[in-house]
Design a protein around this motif. Structure first.
Motif, PDB file in Angstrom:
ATOM      1  N   GLN A 256     130.753  37.750  68.941  1.00 41.15           N
ATOM      2  CA  GLN A 256     132.022  38.250  68.455  1.00 41.15           C
ATOM      3  C   GLN A 256     132.272  38.105  67.034  1.00 41.15           C
ATOM      4  O   GLN A 256     131.627  37.382  66.339  1.00 41.15           O
ATOM      5  CB  GLN A 256     133.455  37.757  69.181  1.00 41.15           C
ATOM      6  CG  GLN A 256     133.521  37.904  70.555  1.00 41.15           C
ATOM      7  CD  GLN A 256     133.630  39.331  70.979  1.00 41.15           C
ATOM      8  OE1 GLN A 256     134.128  40.100  70.296  1.00 41.15           O
ATOM      9  NE2 GLN A 256     133.307  39.778  72.050  1.00 41.15           N
ATOM     10  N   VAL A 257     132.893  38.922  66.275  1.00 42.82           N
ATOM     11  CA  VAL A 257     133.500  38.771  64.818  1.00 42.82           C
ATOM     12  C   VAL A 257     134.716  38.532  64.509  1.00 42.82           C
ATOM     13  O   VAL A 257     135.720  39.258  65.029  1.00 42.82           O
ATOM     14  CB  VAL A 257     132.656  40.165  64.225  1.00 42.82           C
ATOM     15  CG1 VAL A 257     132.973  40.020  62.632  1.00 42.82           C
ATOM     16  CG2 VAL A 257     131.348  40.467  64.325  1.00 42.82           C
ATOM     17  N   LEU A 307     138.498  35.948  75.155  1.00 45.83           N
ATOM     18  CA  LEU A 307     139.054  35.009  74.561  1.00 45.83           C
ATOM     19  C   LEU A 307     139.502  35.069  72.978  1.00 45.83           C
ATOM     20  O   LEU A 307     140.117  34.405  72.571  1.00 45.83           O
ATOM     21  CB  LEU A 307     137.924  33.829  74.529  1.00 45.83           C
ATOM     22  CG  LEU A 307     137.552  33.055  75.721  1.00 45.83           C
ATOM     23  CD1 LEU A 307     136.458  32.330  75.807  1.00 45.83           C
ATOM     24  CD2 LEU A 307     138.635  32.522  76.548  1.00 45.83           C
ATOM     25  N   LYS A 308     138.709  36.087  72.531  1.00 42.39           N
ATOM     26  CA  LYS A 308     139.075  36.570  71.158  1.00 42.39           C
ATOM     27  C   LYS A 308     140.654  37.076  71.138  1.00 42.39           C
ATOM     28  O   LYS A 308     141.196  36.542  70.231  1.00 42.39           O
ATOM     29  CB  LYS A 308     138.168  37.490  70.637  1.00 42.39           C
ATOM     30  CG  LYS A 308     138.315  38.068  69.258  1.00 42.39           C
ATOM     31  CD  LYS A 308     137.194  39.073  68.827  1.00 42.39           C
ATOM     32  CE  LYS A 308     137.683  39.783  67.503  1.00 42.39           C
ATOM     33  NZ  LYS A 308     136.741  40.758  67.025  1.00 42.39           N
ATOM     34  N   SER A 309     140.969  37.667  71.913  1.00 40.30           N
ATOM     35  CA  SER A 309     142.134  38.267  72.165  1.00 40.30           C
ATOM     36  C   SER A 309     143.247  37.314  72.327  1.00 40.30           C
ATOM     37  O   SER A 309     144.519  37.602  72.005  1.00 40.30           O
ATOM     38  CB  SER A 309     142.297  39.339  73.163  1.00 40.30           C
ATOM     39  OG  SER A 309     142.278  38.730  74.604  1.00 40.30           O
ATOM     40  N   GLU A 310     142.984  36.085  72.926  1.00 40.46           N
ATOM     41  CA  GLU A 310     143.612  35.059  73.167  1.00 40.46           C
ATOM     42  C   GLU A 310     144.147  34.088  71.827  1.00 40.46           C
ATOM     43  O   GLU A 310     144.868  33.350  72.061  1.00 40.46           O
ATOM     44  CB  GLU A 310     143.390  34.230  74.322  1.00 40.46           C
ATOM     45  CG  GLU A 310     143.617  34.912  75.687  1.00 40.46           C
ATOM     46  CD  GLU A 310     144.816  35.510  75.810  1.00 40.46           C
ATOM     47  OE1 GLU A 310     145.839  34.840  75.663  1.00 40.46           O
ATOM     48  OE2 GLU A 310     144.941  36.529  76.259  1.00 40.46           O
ATOM     49  N   GLY A 314     148.344  32.162  72.872  1.00 39.40           N
ATOM     50  CA  GLY A 314     148.744  31.175  73.865  1.00 39.40           C
ATOM     51  C   GLY A 314     147.637  31.320  74.982  1.00 39.40           C
ATOM     52  O   GLY A 314     146.952  32.271  74.984  1.00 39.40           O
ATOM     53  N   ASP A 315     147.656  30.479  75.953  1.00 38.70           N
ATOM     54  CA  ASP A 315     146.881  30.339  76.906  1.00 38.70           C
ATOM     55  C   ASP A 315     147.039  31.510  77.669  1.00 38.70           C
ATOM     56  O   ASP A 315     148.110  32.335  77.971  1.00 38.70           O
ATOM     57  CB  ASP A 315     147.004  29.459  78.019  1.00 38.70           C
ATOM     58  CG  ASP A 315     146.717  28.178  77.262  1.00 38.70           C
ATOM     59  OD1 ASP A 315     147.124  26.931  77.645  1.00 38.70           O
ATOM     60  OD2 ASP A 315     145.852  28.026  76.474  1.00 38.70           O
ATOM     61  N   VAL A 316     145.802  32.043  78.420  1.00 38.44           N
ATOM     62  CA  VAL A 316     145.979  33.286  79.420  1.00 38.44           C
ATOM     63  C   VAL A 316     147.026  32.883  80.624  1.00 38.44           C
ATOM     64  O   VAL A 316     146.871  31.798  81.130  1.00 38.44           O
ATOM     65  CB  VAL A 316     144.586  33.594  80.038  1.00 38.44           C
ATOM     66  CG1 VAL A 316     144.742  34.655  80.855  1.00 38.44           C
ATOM     67  CG2 VAL A 316     143.483  33.792  78.798  1.00 38.44           C
ATOM     68  N   GLU A 317     147.848  33.715  80.764  1.00 32.17           N
ATOM     69  CA  GLU A 317     148.842  33.535  81.898  1.00 32.17           C
ATOM     70  C   GLU A 317     147.895  34.047  83.171  1.00 32.17           C
ATOM     71  O   GLU A 317     147.402  34.667  83.627  1.00 32.17           O
ATOM     72  CB  GLU A 317     149.936  34.780  81.904  1.00 32.17           C
ATOM     73  CG  GLU A 317     150.741  34.441  80.437  1.00 32.17           C
ATOM     74  CD  GLU A 317     151.928  35.468  80.505  1.00 32.17           C
ATOM     75  OE1 GLU A 317     152.066  36.276  81.831  1.00 32.17           O
ATOM     76  OE2 GLU A 317     152.744  35.528  79.620  1.00 32.17           O
ATOM     77  N   ASP A 318     148.335  32.795  84.170  1.00 28.42           N
ATOM     78  CA  ASP A 318     147.765  32.854  85.601  1.00 28.42           C
ATOM     79  C   ASP A 318     148.441  33.716  86.362  1.00 28.42           C
ATOM     80  O   ASP A 318     149.719  33.756  86.103  1.00 28.42           O
ATOM     81  CB  ASP A 318     147.873  31.348  85.886  1.00 28.42           C
ATOM     82  CG  ASP A 318     146.802  31.340  87.161  1.00 28.42           C
ATOM     83  OD1 ASP A 318     146.422  32.245  87.888  1.00 28.42           O
ATOM     84  OD2 ASP A 318     146.374  30.131  87.379  1.00 28.42           O
TER      85      ASP A 318
END
Length: 320
Positions: A256-257, A307-310, A314-318
């Motif tokens: 990723q960049v 992960l880049k978008s997060e 904040g943490d990814v919502e479960d």
């Protein structure tokens, strides 16, 4: 009636004013809570930018993230070419009648699967009037049927059985590339949409060229037990010309960049973190890592864009 009307008007004004006050108080409370929530989110963003991203095993599975281990690996010098899937002519049974006669029974249709020893047809011989059987000599599928019950065999091809558990990939070489290619070299074959990949060795290079486009055919034998490769389909391929072993390589799908720097996401005890790396040689599939990673580290090899978008969110919502 008039007195009653005028006596209620002040009362209505009082009620209206009270409702306006209540609505104003509710609005102020709502805005205040929204501001507070915004401050909390902002603090979480700051924490996320400085710390690892934490994902549960369920979240990793749901987002389709794959993990890999850093290690030494080969970097290929490859020749890109195009070709077409062909039937393996060494695994084809062309069936005709041993003795001319009349077809009394035919048991298979085009597309039917057969196994070695299956009864395909019976023929009543013209001279002896004896009925004899025709059976399959290999496992495969019926791709041609040129006769029906009651018809004369007339020395024609009755049926064709093809075993498609392996296929040929006929690749087209430009004249300038012929000297680079040899029998035994490995080729990586891809479907046009890149969803199916297979590897095989070059088993044949044609001794003559095409008068239409001056290309030379190089043939690759690949396994097709699962039936992904259909004769007649176009493919792309990469012929491996040479290969060097690099001390540390990663899959290019991991890259990723971020802020103009190439990074990979590395899994640590506290979660995933973006790690800047320096790359060396690449073959389009794997890249050599010169700095930023060590051997035996776990990194995200697929869907690292999640992960880049997060970062900063904040943490990814479960789902739970």
């Amino acid at each position: 009636m008039t007195l009653i009307y005028h006596s209620k008007k002040p009362f209505i004004h009082v009620i209206t004013g009270s409702l306006m006050l209540i609505m104003t108080l509710i609005f102020v409370a709502f805005v205040g809570q929204a501001v507070a929530d915004s401050d909390i989110d902002g603090n979480e963003d700051e924490m996320h930018e400085d710390g690892p991203i934490q994902l549960t095993a369920a979240q990793i599975k749901r987002t389709g993230i794959d993990l890999a281990i850093t290690a030494a690996g080969g970097i290929r010098e490859a020749l890109p070419v195009y070709g077409v899937v062909e039937t393996n002519a060494e695994q084809v049974q062309t069936i005709s009648a041993r003795f001319d006669g009349v077809i009394r029974k035919i048991t298979k249709r085009i597309g039917d699967a057969v196994v070695k020893g299956d009864l395909l047809a019976t023929v009543e011989a013209d001279e002896s009037l004896r009925v004899y059987s025709i059976k399959s000599s290999l496992n495969g599928v019926i791709t041609q049927r040129n006769v029906n019950v009651g018809e004369q065999t007339e020395e024609k091809i009755l049926l064709v059985v093809e075993d498609l558990s392996s296929v040929w990939i006929d690749l087209s070489l430009f004249p300038s590339d012929i000297a680079k290619v040899q029998i035994g070299q490995q080729a990586r074959v891809k479907s046009i949409d890149n969803t199916v990949v297979a590897e095989g060795a070059i088993i044949y290079i044609a001794p003559y060229g095409s008068s239409v486009n001056q290309s030379i055919t190089a043939r690759v034998l690949i396994d097709n037990v699962e039936g992904h490769w259909k004769p007649g389909q176009f493919v792309s391929a990469e012929i491996t010309l040479s290969e060097v072993v690099a001390p540390l390589v990663i899959l290019n799908t991991a890259l990723q960049v971020i802020d103009g720097e190439e990074v990979v996401f590395v899994k640590g005890e506290d979660g995933f973190e973006a790690r800047e790396i320096t790359l060396g040689r690449t073959d389009g599939e794997k890249s050599e890592v010169l700095a930023g990673l060590s051997a035996n580290e776990t990194y995200v090899s697929k869907n690292s864009f999640v992960l880049k978008s997060e970062l900063g969110k904040g943490d990814v919502e479960d789902d739970d």
